[in-house]
Design a protein around this motif. Structure first.
Motif, PDB file in Angstrom:
ATOM      1  N   ASP A  13       0.831  -1.209   0.000  1.00 49.40           N
ATOM      2  CA  ASP A  13       0.000   0.000   0.000  1.00 49.40           C
ATOM      3  C   ASP A  13       0.865   1.258   0.000  1.00 49.40           C
ATOM      4  OD1 ASP A  13      -2.203  -1.668   0.083  1.00 49.40           O
ATOM      5  OD2 ASP A  13      -2.522  -1.412   2.245  1.00 49.40           O
ATOM      6  N   HIS A  14       1.919   1.228   0.786  1.00 49.75           N
ATOM      7  CA  HIS A  14       2.810   2.393   0.879  1.00 49.75           C
ATOM      8  C   HIS A  14       3.485   2.666  -0.466  1.00 49.75           C
ATOM      9  CE1 HIS A  14       5.395   5.336   2.774  1.00 49.75           C
ATOM     10  NE2 HIS A  14       6.421   4.772   2.155  1.00 49.75           N
ATOM     11  N   VAL A  15       3.981   1.630  -1.107  1.00 47.92           N
ATOM     12  CA  VAL A  15       4.614   1.805  -2.415  1.00 47.92           C
ATOM     13  C   VAL A  15       3.589   2.318  -3.417  1.00 47.92           C
ATOM     14  CG1 VAL A  15       5.710   0.603  -4.347  1.00 47.92           C
ATOM     15  CG2 VAL A  15       6.447   0.133  -2.000  1.00 47.92           C
ATOM     16  N   ALA A  16       2.401   1.768  -3.404  1.00 47.28           N
ATOM     17  CA  ALA A  16       1.360   2.198  -4.341  1.00 47.28           C
ATOM     18  C   ALA A  16       1.014   3.671  -4.158  1.00 47.28           C
ATOM     19  CB  ALA A  16       0.113   1.335  -4.156  1.00 47.28           C
ATOM     20  N   GLU A  17       1.044   4.158  -2.923  1.00 46.56           N
ATOM     21  CA  GLU A  17       0.758   5.573  -2.655  1.00 46.56           C
ATOM     22  C   GLU A  17       1.837   6.494  -3.223  1.00 46.56           C
ATOM     23  OE1 GLU A  17       0.402   5.948   1.571  1.00 46.56           O
ATOM     24  OE2 GLU A  17      -1.407   4.704   1.648  1.00 46.56           O
ATOM     25  N   ASN A  18       3.049   5.993  -3.350  1.00 48.14           N
ATOM     26  CA  ASN A  18       4.175   6.816  -3.786  1.00 48.14           C
ATOM     27  C   ASN A  18       4.505   6.676  -5.262  1.00 48.14           C
ATOM     28  OD1 ASN A  18       5.460   8.210  -1.348  1.00 48.14           O
ATOM     29  ND2 ASN A  18       4.989   6.160  -0.597  1.00 48.14           N
ATOM     30  N   VAL A  19       3.804   5.816  -5.959  1.00 49.27           N
ATOM     31  CA  VAL A  19       4.085   5.545  -7.370  1.00 49.27           C
ATOM     32  C   VAL A  19       2.823   5.797  -8.184  1.00 49.27           C
ATOM     33  CG1 VAL A  19       4.711   3.734  -9.018  1.00 49.27           C
ATOM     34  CG2 VAL A  19       5.855   3.853  -6.796  1.00 49.27           C
ATOM     35  N   GLY A  20       3.020   6.307  -9.373  1.00 46.48           N
ATOM     36  CA  GLY A  20       1.887   6.472 -10.272  1.00 46.48           C
ATOM     37  C   GLY A  20       1.441   7.908 -10.399  1.00 46.48           C
ATOM     38  N   GLU A  21       0.231   8.080 -10.867  1.00 43.04           N
ATOM     39  CA  GLU A  21      -0.307   9.393 -11.206  1.00 43.04           C
ATOM     40  C   GLU A  21      -0.261  10.382 -10.033  1.00 43.04           C
ATOM     41  OE1 GLU A  21      -4.425  11.331 -12.981  1.00 43.04           O
ATOM     42  OE2 GLU A  21      -4.159   9.161 -12.992  1.00 43.04           O
ATOM     43  N   TYR A  22      -0.536   9.934  -8.829  1.00 45.58           N
ATOM     44  CA  TYR A  22      -0.583  10.838  -7.681  1.00 45.58           C
ATOM     45  C   TYR A  22       0.632  10.696  -6.765  1.00 45.58           C
ATOM     46  CZ  TYR A  22      -5.326  11.281  -9.329  1.00 45.58           C
ATOM     47  OH  TYR A  22      -6.420  11.504 -10.121  1.00 45.58           O
ATOM     48  N   GLY A  23       1.546   9.829  -7.117  1.00 47.01           N
ATOM     49  CA  GLY A  23       2.728   9.629  -6.292  1.00 47.01           C
ATOM     50  C   GLY A  23       3.899  10.484  -6.758  1.00 47.01           C
ATOM     51  N   ALA A  24       4.960  10.457  -5.998  1.00 45.10           N
ATOM     52  CA  ALA A  24       6.151  11.238  -6.327  1.00 45.10           C
ATOM     53  C   ALA A  24       7.014  10.554  -7.372  1.00 45.10           C
ATOM     54  CB  ALA A  24       6.968  11.484  -5.056  1.00 45.10           C
ATOM     55  N   TYR A  25       6.765   9.283  -7.647  1.00 50.55           N
ATOM     56  CA  TYR A  25       7.585   8.499  -8.582  1.00 50.55           C
ATOM     57  C   TYR A  25       6.720   7.947  -9.697  1.00 50.55           C
ATOM     58  CZ  TYR A  25      10.683   8.827  -4.595  1.00 50.55           C
ATOM     59  OH  TYR A  25      11.447   9.312  -3.567  1.00 50.55           O
ATOM     60  N   GLU A  26       7.322   7.861 -10.888  1.00 48.84           N
ATOM     61  CA  GLU A  26       6.585   7.345 -12.035  1.00 48.84           C
ATOM     62  C   GLU A  26       6.412   5.839 -11.980  1.00 48.84           C
ATOM     63  OE1 GLU A  26       7.891   8.648 -15.864  1.00 48.84           O
ATOM     64  OE2 GLU A  26       8.245  10.683 -15.143  1.00 48.84           O
ATOM     65  N   ASP A  34      15.687   5.551  -5.635  1.00 48.12           N
ATOM     66  CA  ASP A  34      15.770   6.702  -4.749  1.00 48.12           C
ATOM     67  C   ASP A  34      15.953   6.264  -3.289  1.00 48.12           C
ATOM     68  OD1 ASP A  34      15.711   9.563  -4.324  1.00 48.12           O
ATOM     69  OD2 ASP A  34      13.749   9.249  -3.395  1.00 48.12           O
ATOM     70  N   LEU A  35      15.259   5.220  -2.884  1.00 46.24           N
ATOM     71  CA  LEU A  35      15.425   4.701  -1.520  1.00 46.24           C
ATOM     72  C   LEU A  35      16.858   4.220  -1.291  1.00 46.24           C
ATOM     73  CD1 LEU A  35      12.102   2.685  -1.036  1.00 46.24           C
ATOM     74  CD2 LEU A  35      12.749   4.837   0.072  1.00 46.24           C
ATOM     75  N   ILE A  36      17.419   3.553  -2.282  1.00 47.44           N
ATOM     76  CA  ILE A  36      18.791   3.055  -2.159  1.00 47.44           C
ATOM     77  C   ILE A  36      19.762   4.229  -2.076  1.00 47.44           C
ATOM     78  CG2 ILE A  36      20.627   1.796  -3.353  1.00 47.44           C
ATOM     79  CD1 ILE A  36      18.352  -0.063  -4.443  1.00 47.44           C
ATOM     80  N   ARG A  37      19.563   5.255  -2.903  1.00 46.84           N
ATOM     81  CA  ARG A  37      20.434   6.433  -2.846  1.00 46.84           C
ATOM     82  C   ARG A  37      20.363   7.101  -1.471  1.00 46.84           C
ATOM     83  NH1 ARG A  37      17.918   7.460  -7.855  1.00 46.84           N
ATOM     84  NH2 ARG A  37      19.258   6.813  -9.557  1.00 46.84           N
ATOM     85  N   LYS A  38      19.156   7.229  -0.941  1.00 44.71           N
ATOM     86  CA  LYS A  38      18.992   7.846   0.380  1.00 44.71           C
ATOM     87  C   LYS A  38      19.639   6.991   1.469  1.00 44.71           C
ATOM     88  CE  LYS A  38      14.876  10.463  -0.744  1.00 44.71           C
ATOM     89  NZ  LYS A  38      13.414  10.563  -0.647  1.00 44.71           N
ATOM     90  N   ASP A  39      19.521   5.677   1.365  1.00 44.71           N
ATOM     91  CA  ASP A  39      20.140   4.796   2.350  1.00 44.71           C
ATOM     92  C   ASP A  39      21.654   4.897   2.275  1.00 44.71           C
ATOM     93  OD1 ASP A  39      19.995   2.672   4.394  1.00 44.71           O
ATOM     94  OD2 ASP A  39      20.922   1.452   2.821  1.00 44.71           O
ATOM     95  N   ARG A  40      22.175   4.986   1.066  1.00 41.92           N
ATOM     96  CA  ARG A  40      23.631   5.132   0.885  1.00 41.92           C
ATOM     97  C   ARG A  40      24.112   6.450   1.485  1.00 41.92           C
ATOM     98  NH1 ARG A  40      26.789   5.443  -4.831  1.00 41.92           N
ATOM     99  NH2 ARG A  40      28.865   5.370  -3.936  1.00 41.92           N
ATOM    100  N   ALA A  41      23.387   7.526   1.248  1.00 38.26           N
ATOM    101  CA  ALA A  41      23.749   8.825   1.807  1.00 38.26           C
ATOM    102  C   ALA A  41      23.696   8.786   3.336  1.00 38.26           C
ATOM    103  CB  ALA A  41      22.823   9.915   1.266  1.00 38.26           C
ATOM    104  N   ARG A  42      22.709   8.104   3.896  1.00 39.42           N
ATOM    105  CA  ARG A  42      22.587   7.975   5.346  1.00 39.42           C
ATOM    106  C   ARG A  42      23.780   7.229   5.916  1.00 39.42           C
ATOM    107  NH1 ARG A  42      22.179   4.038   8.179  1.00 39.42           N
ATOM    108  NH2 ARG A  42      21.571   2.690   6.462  1.00 39.42           N
ATOM    109  N   ALA A  43      24.180   6.141   5.260  1.00 33.68           N
ATOM    110  CA  ALA A  43      25.325   5.357   5.730  1.00 33.68           C
ATOM    111  C   ALA A  43      26.610   6.178   5.649  1.00 33.68           C
ATOM    112  CB  ALA A  43      25.453   4.076   4.900  1.00 33.68           C
TER     113      ALA A  43
END
Length: 83
Positions: A13-26, A34-43
């Protein structure tokens, strides 16, 4: 690299909310990258903060606590150890 991940319930459900017409990701791939990039930056930030804390402690140490260092003696010890 191709990954297959199975999600269900609130994760799906969380992924579906963030992807598609109304989400931040296509698409899901863009979201995962993007999650992997953010995790790498955090590390990287965690490693930087750990190094920063070590350096701050070292620089806060009074000079009287440091021991003299003889580079020639050190080289001789290393040659003997690894000869």
């Amino acid at each position: 690299m191709t990954l297959n991940v199975r999600l269900s319930g609130i994760l799906e459900d969380h992924v579906a909310e963030n992807v598609g017409e109304y989400g931040a990701y296509e698409n899901v791939s863009e979201y995962v990258r993007d999650l992997i990039r953010k995790d790498r930056a955090r590390a990287e930030e965690e490693r930087f903060q750990a190094l920063k804390a070590e350096l701050q402690a070292a620089f806060a140490t009074p000079d009287s606590e440091f021991l003299p260092f003889d580079a020639d003696e050190f080289r001789a010890r290393m040659k003997k150890r690894y000869a």
